[in-house]
Design a protein around this motif. Structure first.
Motif, short mmCIF file in Angstrom:
data_model
loop_
_atom_site.label_atom_id
_atom_site.label_comp_id
_atom_site.label_asym_id
_atom_site.label_seq_id
_atom_site.Cartn_x
_atom_site.Cartn_y
_atom_site.Cartn_z
N TRP A 20 -66.51 70.04 39.45
CA TRP A 20 -65.74 69.79 38.22
C TRP A 20 -64.99 71.01 37.69
O TRP A 20 -64.20 70.88 36.78
CB TRP A 20 -66.63 69.20 37.12
N THR A 21 -65.22 72.20 38.29
CA THR A 21 -64.44 73.36 37.86
C THR A 21 -63.18 73.55 38.73
O THR A 21 -62.41 74.46 38.48
CB THR A 21 -65.27 74.66 37.92
N LEU A 22 -63.00 72.71 39.74
CA LEU A 22 -61.84 72.87 40.63
C LEU A 22 -60.53 72.64 39.89
O LEU A 22 -60.45 71.76 39.03
CB LEU A 22 -61.92 71.85 41.78
N PRO A 23 -59.50 73.43 40.24
CA PRO A 23 -58.17 73.11 39.72
C PRO A 23 -57.80 71.67 40.06
O PRO A 23 -57.92 71.26 41.21
CB PRO A 23 -57.27 74.10 40.46
N GLY A 24 -57.38 70.91 39.05
CA GLY A 24 -57.06 69.50 39.27
C GLY A 24 -58.03 68.58 38.56
O GLY A 24 -57.74 67.40 38.39
N VAL A 25 -59.20 69.10 38.14
CA VAL A 25 -60.10 68.29 37.32
C VAL A 25 -59.79 68.62 35.85
O VAL A 25 -59.83 69.78 35.45
CB VAL A 25 -61.58 68.59 37.61
N VAL A 26 -59.48 67.59 35.08
CA VAL A 26 -59.20 67.78 33.65
C VAL A 26 -59.93 66.69 32.87
O VAL A 26 -60.41 65.72 33.44
CB VAL A 26 -57.69 67.69 33.34
N THR A 27 -59.99 66.86 31.55
CA THR A 27 -60.60 65.82 30.73
C THR A 27 -59.63 64.64 30.60
O THR A 27 -58.42 64.78 30.82
CB THR A 27 -60.92 66.34 29.33
N LEU A 28 -60.18 63.48 30.21
CA LEU A 28 -59.31 62.32 29.96
C LEU A 28 -58.30 62.65 28.88
O LEU A 28 -57.13 62.28 28.96
CB LEU A 28 -60.16 61.11 29.51
N GLY A 29 -58.75 63.34 27.85
CA GLY A 29 -57.86 63.73 26.76
C GLY A 29 -56.74 64.63 27.25
O GLY A 29 -55.59 64.51 26.85
N ALA A 30 -57.10 65.54 28.18
CA ALA A 30 -56.09 66.47 28.72
C ALA A 30 -55.02 65.71 29.49
O ALA A 30 -53.83 66.00 29.35
CB ALA A 30 -56.77 67.49 29.63
N ALA A 31 -55.44 64.73 30.30
CA ALA A 31 -54.46 63.95 31.07
C ALA A 31 -53.49 63.25 30.11
O ALA A 31 -52.28 63.21 30.34
CB ALA A 31 -55.18 62.93 31.95
N GLN A 32 -54.05 62.74 29.00
CA GLN A 32 -53.20 62.07 28.01
C GLN A 32 -52.25 63.03 27.32
O GLN A 32 -51.09 62.70 27.07
CB GLN A 32 -54.09 61.44 26.94
N ILE A 33 -52.75 64.22 26.98
CA ILE A 33 -51.90 65.21 26.32
C ILE A 33 -50.76 65.63 27.25
O ILE A 33 -49.60 65.70 26.84
CB ILE A 33 -52.73 66.44 25.89
N ALA A 34 -51.08 65.87 28.52
CA ALA A 34 -50.05 66.26 29.48
C ALA A 34 -48.98 65.18 29.56
O ALA A 34 -47.78 65.46 29.55
CB ALA A 34 -50.67 66.49 30.86
N LEU A 35 -49.44 63.92 29.59
CA LEU A 35 -48.50 62.81 29.73
C LEU A 35 -47.68 62.60 28.45
O LEU A 35 -46.45 62.58 28.48
CB LEU A 35 -49.28 61.54 30.07
N LYS A 36 -48.39 62.45 27.33
CA LYS A 36 -47.72 62.02 26.09
C LYS A 36 -46.88 63.14 25.47
O LYS A 36 -45.82 62.89 24.95
CB LYS A 36 -48.75 61.54 25.07
N THR A 37 -47.39 64.36 25.47
CA THR A 37 -46.67 65.41 24.75
C THR A 37 -45.79 66.25 25.66
O THR A 37 -44.82 66.82 25.20
CB THR A 37 -47.64 66.34 24.00
N GLN A 38 -46.14 66.34 26.95
CA GLN A 38 -45.38 67.20 27.83
C GLN A 38 -44.64 66.44 28.93
O GLN A 38 -43.91 67.03 29.72
CB GLN A 38 -46.32 68.25 28.46
N GLY A 39 -44.86 65.12 28.98
CA GLY A 39 -44.18 64.33 30.00
C GLY A 39 -44.55 64.74 31.41
O GLY A 39 -43.71 64.72 32.31
N CYS A 40 -45.82 65.12 31.61
CA CYS A 40 -46.27 65.58 32.92
C CYS A 40 -47.50 64.80 33.38
O CYS A 40 -48.34 64.42 32.56
CB CYS A 40 -46.66 67.06 32.88
#
Lengths: 110, 460
Positions: free
Chosen positions: B127-147
C-alpha cells in the motif's frame, strides 16, 4: 526513476497522473531536477510533477518511493524540495511559473 | 456597550460556513479560519479553471463556487482567514500559520471546531507503492484537477465513496479494473432499507451501480484479504473472496474503508473523547447541539459525528444556535427544534450506512507482520506486535515511543486507529484501555523558517 530495458536503453516510466477531458487553462513552465517541464494554471504542484514523472522519490526516513497518497494534506507523503530552499507539501501548493523542483537531489545548497 | 464576544470557527466546509452564516445573522462577527485557499471543505473542493469534464454522478461543479459566493455575501460581516492552519490550542487561545508563513494567535470566547474527516485505511501489502491512493484522493484528482491517478484503476475498500468514486471515474471515461468491497450482500440490504428515508442518496447509489453495470465493471463482495502487487509501482491488485483468489492487473489502486474524524484540535482543547463501539474510533462526547465537555468549545460536521455533508451543515447551524443560547443572545428555539429532528433522522441514516458498510475489523486484526502500518516511519505490524510482548506494553502512546509508529510527519492520522487495534489484539485489552494517540502541537509539520508574526523585526 529511470529504468533500463534489456537492450540497456533508458526507459522512463509513464507519468503517474493522466489528464482527462479538455483543458483551456494557460500552460505554466517549471523544472524538475533541472529538466524543463510543463503544467497548467490551476495545477497543484503534485499534479504538475506527477503528470511529468512516475513518482516523487523517497519522502522521509522510509526509503520507499512515494507518489502522493491522500491528496488533501493529511498523510504528508508528498513533501518536496524546491531549489530556493523551501520544502513544500505538493498536494496543497499551487504550481507557480518557474518553480524548480528537486526530487532526486540528495544535498541541497542555497 | 460591551464588546462583541469573539467566536472562532475552525474549518470552512459545510458545517463551518452554516455556523458562520447563522452567527453573522445574529449580529456577531465570527472569525472563520480555513486551511484551504477556497471555501467548501473537502466535499466541495473547487475545480481548477479551464477543465471540461463529462458530467459526473453526485458532483455539481457549480456547488463550490455557489458556496463561495454565499460566503462573499457575508464577507463584510465575518472575518474570513483562508489558507490559515490552526496548529496549537492552549486554554482560550489558538495559534495559526497564515498564508505569509507567519504564526499568529487569537483568544476566543467560544470555539467551534469543524475540521472534517479523512479516509480510513487498512494497511495491506504494497500500500505504500506509487499508484496506491485513498478513495478521497482519486476523487480530488478527478474532480478538482481533471486527472486520473492511473490508466487502469482498481477500487477497493468499503463505504458509499467506493461506489461513488468508481462510478465517477467510469463517467469520466476511465478504465476501472474492479470494484472490490469487504462488506457483503446482506449488508447492502441494510443500506437500501436504511436509505429509504433519503430518496436522493438512494437514487445516487442506484445510479452509481447502474453506471458500473453498464460499463461491465467487475464487482467483488465479501473481500477477506487483499494485496497490491508491484516492485517500484503498482502492477496489480490481488483479491481473496471466499476460496477464490483473483489478480486484477492495474497501474493504480484507490483504497478506503470509511472515514476518520479529525479530532486533533478538540484533543488539544481538552475535550473528552470516547471510543465509539461500532467504528472503534475516538469521537468527541457531545450533546445534541454540539457542545463538548469543555465549556465554550463546540464541534460540528464530520469531524464531530460522521453523517455526511448535508448533516454537517445542519450540525454547524445547530452548534451556532447553541453558541447564541449560551451567550444569552437571541437564538431561535423553533429552528433549533427542527434541526434536532432533522439531525436525529440523519443519525439514523448514518447508522444504516455504517451497518451496510461495516468496517472490516478482521482484515485490520490480521495484517501481516511484514506489512508497514506507519507510512511515515516505515514501522511494520510485526514490530508493534513484538514490542507489545517484549515490553508488556498495552497503551498506544507507549508503543509510539517504543516503535516510532505514529511519530512521523502525519502524527498518526493514518496509522493511529490501526495501531490501537493491533495493540488491543496483541495485549488482550479493549480499545478503551489501549487509548488513542495524544495530539501534539503543532498538529501539522511546520517549515523551519516559520516565525511569529510579532517577531518580524527579530534577527532572522
Amino acid at each position: 526513476m529511470a529504468d533500463t530495458d534489456e537492450a540497456g536503453e533508458r526507459r522512463v516510466p509513464a507519468p503517474r497522473l493522466v489528464r482527462l477531458g479538455r483543458r483551456s487553462a494557460a500552460r505554466v513552465a517549471f523544472t524538475i531536477d533541472d529538466e524543463a517541464a510543463e503544467g497548467f494554471e490551476g495545477d497543484t504542484l503534485l499534479t504538475a510533477i506527477l503528470t511529468n514523472r512516475s513518482d516523487l522519490g523517497a519522502i522521509g526516513p522510509d526509503p520507499r518511493r512515494r507518489a502522493g497518497f491522500c491528496l488533501m494534506g493529511i498523510c504528508q507523503d508528498c513533501w518536496v524540495r524546491l531549489a530556493d530552499g523551501r520544502r513544500v507539501r505538493a498536494c496543497t501548493t499551487r504550481l507557480e511559473p518557474g518553480m524548480a523542483v528537486l526530487l532526486e537531489a540528495v544535498e541541497v545548497h542555497w | 456597550m460591551s464588546p462583541l464576544p469573539t467566536v472562532v470557527i475552525v474549518g470552512a466546509g459545510p458545517a463551518g460556513i452554516a455556523a458562520a452564516r447563522r452567527l453573522a445573522e445574529a449580529g456577531l462577527r465570527p472569525m472563520l479560519l480555513d486551511r484551504e485557499p477556497a471555501v467548501g471543505g473537502q466535499i466541495l473542493r473547487q475545480q481548477a479553471p479551464g477543465i471540461e469534464l463529462p458530467p459526473l454522478p453526485g458532483f455539481d461543479p457549480a456547488a463550490g463556487p455557489r458556496m463561495r459566493s454565499d460566503l462573499e455575501a457575508l464577507r463584510d460581516r465575518i472575518d474570513w482567514y483562508p489558507s490559515t492552519t490552526v496548529i496549537a490550542i492552549e486554554g482560550n487561545r489558538l495559534w495559526a500559520i497564515g498564508p505569509s508563513g507567519e504564526i499568529d494567535s487569537t483568544g476566543w470566547d467560544r470555539l467551534l471546531v469543524c475540521t472534517g474527516a479523512h479516509d480510513r485505511l487498512v494497511p495491506v501489502p504494497g500500500w505504500t507503492l506509487p499508484g496506491v491512493v485513498t478513495l478521497g484522493a482519486a476523487q480530488i484528482a478527478l474532480k478538482t484537477q481533471g486527472c486520473a491517478v492511473g490508466r487502469r484503476i482498481a477500487f477497493v475498500g468499503t463505504g458509499p465513496l467506493l461506489y461513488l468514486s468508481a462510478a465517477q471515474h467510469v463517467a469520466a471515461g476511465c478504465d476501472v479494473a474492479v470494484v472490490a468491497d469487504t462488506s457483503g450482500v446482506g449488508d447492502a440490504a441494510a443500506a437500501v432499507a436504511g436509505l429509504l428515508g433519503d430518496r436522493a442518496r438512494l437514487a445516487l447509489g442506484l445510479r452509481c451501480l447502474r453506471i458500473l453495470a453498464r460499463a461491465g465493471v467487475r464487482r467483488v463482495r465479501r473481500v477477506t484479504a487483499l494485496a497490491v502487487e508491484g516492485d517500484d509501482r503498482v502492477t496489480g491488485l490481488v483479491i481473496h473472496a471466499g476460496r477464490r483468489r483473483t489478480t486484477f492487473p492495474c497501474d493504480a489502486v484507490a483504497i478506503g474503508f470509511g472515514l476518520v474524524p479529525q479530532t486533533q484540535l478538540l484533543d488539544l482543547a481538552g475535550v473528552e473523547l470516547a471510543p465509539e463501539s461500532r467504528s472503534g474510533l475516538w469521537l468527541p462526547v457531545l450533546d445534541a447541539a454540539g457542545r463538548t465537555s469543555m465549556p465554550g468549545v463546540y464541534a460540528a460536521g464530520d469531524g464531530a459525528t460522521l453523517a455526511g455533508a448535508e448533516a454537517a451543515g445542519l450540525m454547524g447551524e445547530r452548534a451556532a444556535l447553541a453558541v447564541l443560547e449560551d451567550l444569552h443572545l437571541a437564538s431561535d428555539r423553533d429552528r433549533a427544534a427542527w434541526l434536532d429532528r432533522e439531525l436525529a433522522r440523519h443519525a439514523g441514516l448514518a447508522r444504516a450506512l455504517a451497518r451496510a458498510f461495516p468496517f472490516p475489523t478482521r482484515l485490520e486484526e490480521s495484517i501481516d507482520d511484514a506489512t508497514v502500518i506507519c507510512r511515515c516511519e516505515g514501522v511494520t505490524a510485526g514490530a508493534v506486535r513484538s514490542a507489545v510482548g517484549e515490553f508488556d506494553a498495552g497503551e498506544v502512546n507507549r508503543l509510539k515511543a517504543l516503535t516510532r509508529c505514529g511519530m512521523g510527519r502525519c502524527q498518526g492520522r493514518i496509522c493511529g486507529p490501526v495501531l490501537a487495534r493491533l495493540v488491543a489484539r496483541a495485549s488482550g485489552r479493549s480499545l478503551a484501555e489501549v487509548g488513542r494517540l495524544r495530539a501534539q502541537a503543532p498538529v501539522e509539520p511546520l517549515p523551519a523558517r516559520t516565525r511569529r508574526a510579532d517577531a518580524a523585526d527579530a534577527t532572522p
